[in-house]
Design an enzyme around this catalytic site. Structure first.
Site, short mmCIF file in Angstrom:
data_model
loop_
_atom_site.label_atom_id
_atom_site.label_comp_id
_atom_site.label_asym_id
_atom_site.label_seq_id
_atom_site.Cartn_x
_atom_site.Cartn_y
_atom_site.Cartn_z
CE LYS A 88 9.12 6.09 -1.19
NZ LYS A 88 7.80 5.85 -0.69
C1 LIG Z 1 6.69 4.89 -0.26
C2 LIG Z 1 5.44 4.66 -1.02
C3 LIG Z 1 4.18 4.79 -0.39
C4 LIG Z 1 4.02 4.96 1.08
O1 LIG Z 1 4.58 6.12 1.58
P1 LIG Z 1 4.62 6.31 3.19
O2 LIG Z 1 4.92 7.77 3.34
O3 LIG Z 1 5.67 5.42 3.71
O4 LIG Z 1 3.24 5.96 3.71
C5 LIG Z 1 3.04 4.67 -1.19
N1 LIG Z 1 3.14 4.41 -2.52
C6 LIG Z 1 4.33 4.27 -3.13
C7 LIG Z 1 4.35 4.01 -4.61
C8 LIG Z 1 5.51 4.36 -2.41
O5 LIG Z 1 6.70 4.19 -3.02
#
Ligand SMILES: *Cc1c(COP(=O)(O)O)cnc(C)c1O
Length: 382
Positions: A183
């Site tokens: 991210k």
């Molecule tokens: C990555 C992601 C998540 C989950 O995030 P985590 O920190 O891995 O739990 C939820 N929603 C979206 C749209 C994502 O891209």
């Protein structure tokens, strides 16, 4: 006789994503290791304070994933068995699975958005959804308020991002961020929930750590009856360790510079890929400076020379990593079978799904690498 050296086009290897950890990550983690206390404590508290300041929210609560934040947010909004929650189909499964954790049911929406209790808004790719009213156009916030719908924002792609004068994180009832490895900023694994609602913040704080009425740190450091605590609900184990928060603090320091690096990539693609036959480039309703630029997705139209899967293979042969965001949830076995979903109910998501490819977008991408990717796309599709 001399061997002839032929000029050879250098083969490149460009991964879809590459994490940048060139700031104080190491130094802050070392501080935690030397402190003798590795889980939730001062670093996490500092990370929460700095994050709240950055997104202009009253409360920021660190957890061990965005999924945990989404779960806690829905729980604090009072969602329970039999409730219905509106969820877009074009998202990652976490946005919907948390509804099932609570015994409630997702109602899936086609790409733009329908009697439910909560709407999950996904700020797709890093661009804020149209939250605020502008001129004659009602924003999602006003539409939901008129219908008595609460809003849970999945901002896993959207840090740092802005909607008009406001930062994503300060707008809806609850906003959830992800610090997963790929991210826009990372803590390895981690998440943050922000809210301006004190009662939601209090509930989340209790539920993220076993339903205990105060966190570990205070239990071990406050004077008086430090051994005593009470359990007020069957909570979860979702706290963020200080090791992760240390990485997050350093990432936060570079968040704007990294955002600018991704914007450079996006602007390059917009410029160099304009006019590429059979390709729809992303559309923006926010100024470039307000976009978090987590994803850069193009969509192949039916006029494109080749299909999406073939394009991904040809790019991979040239060493270029890509991804797909997303195979929609109505096509996933569990949701499709459990809710008897028919792709015909999601025409826009289907259109995007058939052709979507996400290109590499991260600060370390060089001009040469971007050129190489653009040349490859023109070569294959032009
Ligand atoms: C990555 C992601 C998540 C989950 O995030 P985590 O920190 O891995 O739990 C939820 N929603 C979206 C749209 C994502 O891209």
């Amino acid at each position: 006789m001399e061997e002839q050296v032929l000029p050879r086009k250098t083969a490149q290897r460009i991964p879809f994503c590459k994490v940048q950890c060139q700031g104080n990550e190491g130094a802050y983690v070392r501080e935690v290791l030397e402190s003798g206390w590795l889980t939730t404590a001062g670093k996490t508290q500092l990370f929460e304070e700095r994050f709240a300041e950055t997104v202009q929210a009253r409360f920021a609560l660190a957890v061990n994933s965005c999924t945990a934040a989404l779960h806690l947010g829905l729980e604090a909004l009072g969602i329970g068995p039999g409730d219905k929650v509106l969820v877009p189909t074009m998202t990652f499964t976490a946005s919907a699975e948390v509804v099932r954790y609570l015994g409630a049911d997702p109602v899936f929406l086609d790409v733009e958005y329908g009697s439910c209790q909560v709407l999950v808004v996904v700020h797709f790719g890093g661009q804020s959804a149209k939250m605020l009213s502008e001129g004659n156009e009602n924003g999602i916030l006003d539409i939901c308020q008129q219908r008595g719908l609460r809003i849970l924002e999945d901002a896993a792609h959207a840090f740092p991002a802005q909607c008009g004068p406001r930062m994503v994180g300060s707008i809806g009832d609850v906003t959830c961020f992800s610090f997963y490895a790929n991210k826009t900023i990372t803590t390895g694994e981690g998440g943050m929930l922000t809210t301006n609602d004190e009662s939601i913040a209090r509930r989340v704080k209790v539920m993220r750590l076993h339903g205990i009425d105060r966190d570990i740190w205070r239990r071990f450091t406050s004077a008086g009856s430090s051994w005593e605590y009470d359990v007020v609900a069957p909570g979860y184990k979702y706290n963020m360790p200080d090791i992760n928060a240390a990485i997050g603090l350093a990432q936060l320091e570079n968040a704007w510079q990294m955002r600018a690096g991704r914007q450079r990539c996006a602007e390059f693609y917009m410029d160099r890929l304009a006019g590429l036959p059979g390709v729809d480039l992303p559309r923006f309703h926010v100024p470039h400076k307000d976009h978090a630029w987590h994803l850069f997705g193009i969509v192949l139209t039916p006029e494109a020379k080749i299909g999406r899967n073939h394009l991904i293979e040809l790019l991979a042969e040239r060493g270029i990593g890509t991804s797909v965001h997303y195979k929609p949830l109505h096509r996933m076995t569990y949701y499709r079978d459990h809710y008897r979903l028919d792709p015909a109910g999601f025409p826009e998501a289907e259109r995007i799904w058939q052709g979507c490819v996400s290109l590499p977008i991260y600060p370390a991408l060089t001009g040469d690498e971007l050129e190489y990717i653009a040349d490859a796309l023109w070569d294959i599709l032009g």
